[in-house]
Design an enzyme around this catalytic site. Structure first.
Site, PDB file in Angstrom:
ATOM      1  N   ARG A 179       0.853  -1.205   0.000  1.00 57.48           N
ATOM      2  CA  ARG A 179       0.000   0.000   0.000  1.00 57.48           C
ATOM      3  C   ARG A 179       0.880   1.243   0.000  1.00 57.48           C
ATOM      4  NH1 ARG A 179      -4.347  -1.053   4.843  1.00 57.48           N
ATOM      5  NH2 ARG A 179      -6.171  -1.117   3.455  1.00 57.48           N
ATOM      6  N   VAL A 180       1.970   1.159  -0.819  1.00 60.36           N
ATOM      7  CA  VAL A 180       2.916   2.282  -0.768  1.00 60.36           C
ATOM      8  C   VAL A 180       2.638   3.292  -1.868  1.00 60.36           C
ATOM      9  CG1 VAL A 180       4.761   0.954   0.320  1.00 60.36           C
ATOM     10  CG2 VAL A 180       4.586   0.985  -2.176  1.00 60.36           C
ATOM     11  N   LYS A 232      -7.403  -5.285  -1.336  1.00 60.13           N
ATOM     12  CA  LYS A 232      -6.471  -4.430  -2.071  1.00 60.13           C
ATOM     13  C   LYS A 232      -7.115  -3.886  -3.348  1.00 60.13           C
ATOM     14  CE  LYS A 232      -2.994  -2.418  -3.876  1.00 60.13           C
ATOM     15  NZ  LYS A 232      -2.426  -1.172  -3.328  1.00 60.13           N
ATOM     16  N   ASN A 236      -8.891   0.400  -4.073  1.00 55.36           N
ATOM     17  CA  ASN A 236      -8.660   1.310  -5.206  1.00 55.36           C
ATOM     18  C   ASN A 236      -9.913   1.451  -6.061  1.00 55.36           C
ATOM     19  OD1 ASN A 236      -6.140   2.047  -4.459  1.00 55.36           O
ATOM     20  ND2 ASN A 236      -5.107   0.469  -5.653  1.00 55.36           N
ATOM     21  N   GLY A 287      -5.561   8.838 -13.972  1.00 52.27           N
ATOM     22  CA  GLY A 287      -4.424   8.117 -14.551  1.00 52.27           C
ATOM     23  C   GLY A 287      -3.753   7.262 -13.492  1.00 52.27           C
ATOM     24  N   CYS A 290      -2.645   2.370 -10.530  1.00 59.46           N
ATOM     25  CA  CYS A 290      -3.458   1.666  -9.529  1.00 59.46           C
ATOM     26  C   CYS A 290      -4.940   1.705  -9.886  1.00 59.46           C
ATOM     27  CB  CYS A 290      -3.233   2.303  -8.156  1.00 59.46           C
ATOM     28  SG  CYS A 290      -1.511   2.420  -7.716  1.00 59.46           S
ATOM     29  N   ARG A 368       2.298   7.563 -16.057  1.00 62.25           N
ATOM     30  CA  ARG A 368       1.636   6.302 -16.413  1.00 62.25           C
ATOM     31  C   ARG A 368       0.138   6.506 -16.630  1.00 62.25           C
ATOM     32  NH1 ARG A 368       3.723   2.380 -11.736  1.00 62.25           N
ATOM     33  NH2 ARG A 368       3.467   4.301 -10.588  1.00 62.25           N
TER      34      ARG A 368
HETATM   35  N1  SAJ Z   1      -7.858  12.036  -8.963  1.00 60.01           N
HETATM   36  C1  SAJ Z   1      -8.995  12.808  -9.240  1.00 60.01           C
HETATM   37  N2  SAJ Z   1      -9.745  13.284  -8.209  1.00 60.01           N
HETATM   38  C2  SAJ Z   1      -9.404  13.015  -6.903  1.00 60.01           C
HETATM   39  C3  SAJ Z   1      -8.254  12.232  -6.639  1.00 60.01           C
HETATM   40  C4  SAJ Z   1      -7.489  11.757  -7.674  1.00 60.01           C
HETATM   41  O1  SAJ Z   1      -9.314  13.059 -10.402  1.00 60.01           O
HETATM   42  O2  SAJ Z   1     -10.111  13.479  -6.003  1.00 60.01           O
HETATM   43  C5  SAJ Z   1      -7.063  11.526 -10.073  1.00 60.01           C
HETATM   44  C6  SAJ Z   1      -5.637  12.025 -10.040  1.00 60.01           C
HETATM   45  O3  SAJ Z   1      -5.526  13.223 -10.775  1.00 60.01           O
HETATM   46  C7  SAJ Z   1      -4.888  10.881 -10.713  1.00 60.01           C
HETATM   47  C8  SAJ Z   1      -5.702   9.650 -10.368  1.00 60.01           C
HETATM   48  O4  SAJ Z   1      -6.986  10.117  -9.931  1.00 60.01           O
HETATM   49  O5  SAJ Z   1      -4.876  11.057 -12.108  1.00 60.01           O
HETATM   50  C9  SAJ Z   1      -5.095   8.754  -9.284  1.00 60.01           C
HETATM   51  O6  SAJ Z   1      -4.809   9.601  -8.208  1.00 60.01           O
HETATM   52  P1  SAJ Z   1      -4.498   8.956  -6.730  1.00 60.01           P
HETATM   53  O7  SAJ Z   1      -4.385  10.124  -5.800  1.00 60.01           O
HETATM   54  O8  SAJ Z   1      -5.445   7.893  -6.438  1.00 60.01           O
HETATM   55  O9  SAJ Z   1      -3.008   8.385  -6.858  1.00 60.01           O
HETATM   56  P2  SAJ Z   1      -2.537   6.897  -7.175  1.00 60.01           P
HETATM   57  O10 SAJ Z   1      -3.077   6.420  -8.459  1.00 60.01           O
HETATM   58  O11 SAJ Z   1      -1.061   6.908  -7.000  1.00 60.01           O
HETATM   59  O12 SAJ Z   1      -3.218   6.017  -6.030  1.00 60.01           O
HETATM   60  C10 SAJ Z   1      -2.411   5.523  -4.984  1.00 60.01           C
HETATM   61  C11 SAJ Z   1      -3.114   4.304  -4.413  1.00 60.01           C
HETATM   62  N3  SAJ Z   1      -2.189   3.666  -3.485  1.00 60.01           N
HETATM   63  C12 SAJ Z   1      -1.903   2.353  -3.634  1.00 60.01           C
HETATM   64  O13 SAJ Z   1      -2.430   1.650  -4.475  1.00 60.01           O
HETATM   65  C13 SAJ Z   1      -0.917   1.801  -2.681  1.00 60.01           C
HETATM   66  C14 SAJ Z   1      -4.398   4.695  -3.698  1.00 60.01           C
HETATM   67  O14 SAJ Z   1      -4.867   3.559  -2.970  1.00 60.01           O
HETATM   68  C15 SAJ Z   1      -4.149   5.804  -2.716  1.00 60.01           C
HETATM   69  O15 SAJ Z   1      -5.404   6.194  -2.151  1.00 60.01           O
HETATM   70  C16 SAJ Z   1      -3.555   6.995  -3.458  1.00 60.01           C
HETATM   71  O16 SAJ Z   1      -2.286   6.566  -4.004  1.00 60.01           O
HETATM   72  C17 SAJ Z   1      -3.272   8.131  -2.470  1.00 60.01           C
HETATM   73  O17 SAJ Z   1      -4.160   8.354  -1.614  1.00 60.01           O
HETATM   74  O18 SAJ Z   1      -2.226   8.773  -2.621  1.00 60.01           O
END
Ligand code: SAJ
Length: 477
Positions: A179-180, A232, A236, A287, A290, A368
């Site tokens: 969950r990193v 897991k 997401n 994007g 995950c 990505r």
């Molecule tokens: N996004 C939105 N609106 C939001 C939040 C995000 O449009 O309110 C978009 C972002 O712009 C991005 C995408 O969603 O394009 C994903 O954003 P994310 O903040 O979910 O980042 P990720 O994809 O790196 O998600 C990871 C995940 N962590 C793991 O799988 C270990 C997710 O479970 C975490 O919640 C997230 O990081 C986090 O909170 O940082």
């Protein structure tokens, strides 16, 4: 009555030597934290000596972290455990025969993002390597994100085939999903609760003994291996669902002439036990590695394992609908841009369009599954001249990315903000217009980072995701 595996594990004693397969964003911090724990004597980091990533072996053994980006505390800790001879990286997988526990942290990319079938071959190669050198009583833990049913299915079968032993009888097997997040690798492993799912209770207990010593504020949450795989992928899937809900709300607000951010603040004001709404933020798309994939892992698990799944006949999965709404947002950005240009009587085919932000997440170089990619392709398809600016993402074959807004903005007919990079909030309407050099440029705000009224006053034709209150504004001459 103790089981055979319990007897074997009791005879083996506590876990002292560990192997971590896969020296990537998950494996390296994991191995370093195990090595730094006084509970363990030594950690092997296993890395294939392949042309693409074999270079990591010497780097890690020199105490140099091969990961890009800033990972607070990681390299000093790596240097410490290397100097203390508690960690060493090798491509010799036979050393697995000497460890008490081996974790597998190999990514499961998709062969083709369209068919959404995971490419498990890298993971299975690592699993088979582990199986080939497995000894009695060893614990095997899968940390990669996988379709529910994988740990107890093809991973178990491959380990048993290669080792000639039986999971749950001669070796323990569990799933402990990572969950990193990039930029917080060490902190996340120490502080996040750790889901531990064994194929049986003995395996869950053994895996609990492996992870407990590296947790600080995090606690162990034990469950079955399938429940851990579902947790897991579902955590997401639920985040993607929440984003889709607010994206759909944004589209509705545009149609009803309402500012989605007012509505968001209004809904969010309903706080307190059990009434929070977890309203996230609308945007230009979703994007990353995950959220774009894990929904499909969950869907496949339910379809493959859910022989008696009772779901409304012929109805789309809510989770897949959410994915489709999020994947529509770059198209919506295209439609907003086209609508803005149409107010000028300007066809896209003779327009210069500038994309601000290629990374999928703010203030990062990680591109990505960038939502901007679909928008760019649609614009090129429509005959536009497209330029991209991003302060962090490097240029790659077939993708020219400028680091200087002043290089791409001159002569732009439309500017679309795709990423909430801090720099874009510092741009002024007057400054941008002066560089563009046109009377009424179109600006499309995909992340709620620019001031609509400021840009409208400067003569821009403004369009914003969710900004039904401004998207039909009069043009200021
Ligand atoms: N996004 C939105 N609106 C939001 C939040 C995000 O449009 O309110 C978009 C972002 O712009 C991005 C995408 O969603 O394009 C994903 O954003 P994310 O903040 O979910 O980042 P990720 O994809 O790196 O998600 C990871 C995940 N962590 C793991 O799988 C270990 C997710 O479970 C975490 O919640 C997230 O990081 C986090 O909170 O940082």
């Amino acid at each position: 009555m103790r089981s055979r595996l319990q007897d074997i594990i009791a005879g083996r004693g506590p876990i002292r030597k560990i192997g971590v397969i896969g020296m990537g964003y998950v494996g390296i911090p994991s191995a370093v934290l195990f090595a730094d724990s006084p509970a363990f004597d030594f950690v092997w980091g296993f890395q294939r000596d392949s042309p693409s990533s074999g270079y990591k072996i010497d780097m890690l053994n020199a105490g140099v972290c091969p990961l890009e980006g800033d990972e607070p505390g990681l390299e000093p800790l790596l240097r410490k455990v290397v100097s203390e001879k508690k960690f060493r990286c090798t491509s010799d997988f036979s050393e697995i025969s000497g460890v008490d526990a081996v974790t597998i942290a190999i990514q499961t990319p998709f062969l083709d993002s369209r068919d959404l079938e995971p490419d498990l071959s890298p993971l299975m190669a690592g699993v088979r390597m582990a199986g080939r050198h497995l000894t009695e009583g060893t614990l095997v833990v899968l940390e990669s994100t996988v379709t529910p049913g994988t740990t107890g299915g093809i991973v178990r079968e491959a380990l048993e085939e290669e080792s000639g032993m039986r999971a749950g009888e001669e070796f323990a097997l569990a799933h402990a999903p990572e969950r990193v997040m990039v930029g917080r690798l060490l902190r996340n492993i120490r502080e996040h609760d750790r889901i531990i799912g064994g194929i049986d209770e003995v395996s869950t207990e053994r895996a609990t003994g492996l992870y407990s010593p590296v947790l600080t504020s995090g606690r162990i949450i034990p469950m079955t291996a399938v429940a851990a795989e579902v947790t897991k992928t579902a955590e997401n899937t639920f985040r993607d669902l929440q984003i889709a809900a607010v994206n759909q709300l944004a589209l509705y607000c545009e149609a009803m002439g309402v500012n989605v951010y007012d509505v968001r603040a209004g809904i969010d004001s309903l706080k307190g036990e059990g009434v929070t709404r977890a309203v996230l933020y609308p945007g230009a798309g979703v994007g990353g590695h995950c959220l774009t994939k894990d929904t499909y892992h969950l869907e496949r698990g339910a379809r493959v394992m859910g022989a008696d799944l009772d779901y409304p006949e012929g109805m789309d999965s809510l989770f897949v609908l959410a994915r489709n709404i999020n994947d529509f947002m770059p198209c919506h950005m295209f439609n907003l841009t086209r609508a803005g240009l149409e107010r000028l009587g300007r066809p896209i085919s003779s327009s210069k369009v500038v994309i601000l932000g290629w990374a999928f997440i703010r203030d990062s170089g990680d591109a990505r599954n960038s939502p901007a990619e679909l928008y760019r392709d649609m614009m090129l398809e429509a005959g536009a001249e497209v330029h991209v600016h991003d302060p962090y993402v490097p240029t790659s074959p077939g993708l020219q990315i400028s680091r200087d807004p002043g290089e791409v903005l001159p002569g732009a007919d439309a500017v679309a903000v795709f990423t909430a990079h801090r720099i874009y909030g510092t741009l002024t309407a007057a400054g941008m217009k002066a560089v563009i050099g046109k009377e009424h440029p179109v600006v499309v705000d995909g992340r709620g980072v620019i001031d609509a009224d400021e840009y409208i006053r400067e003569g821009f034709i403004y369009k914003g995701v969710g900004r039904g209150d401004r998207n039909r504004h009069p043009i200021v001459e």
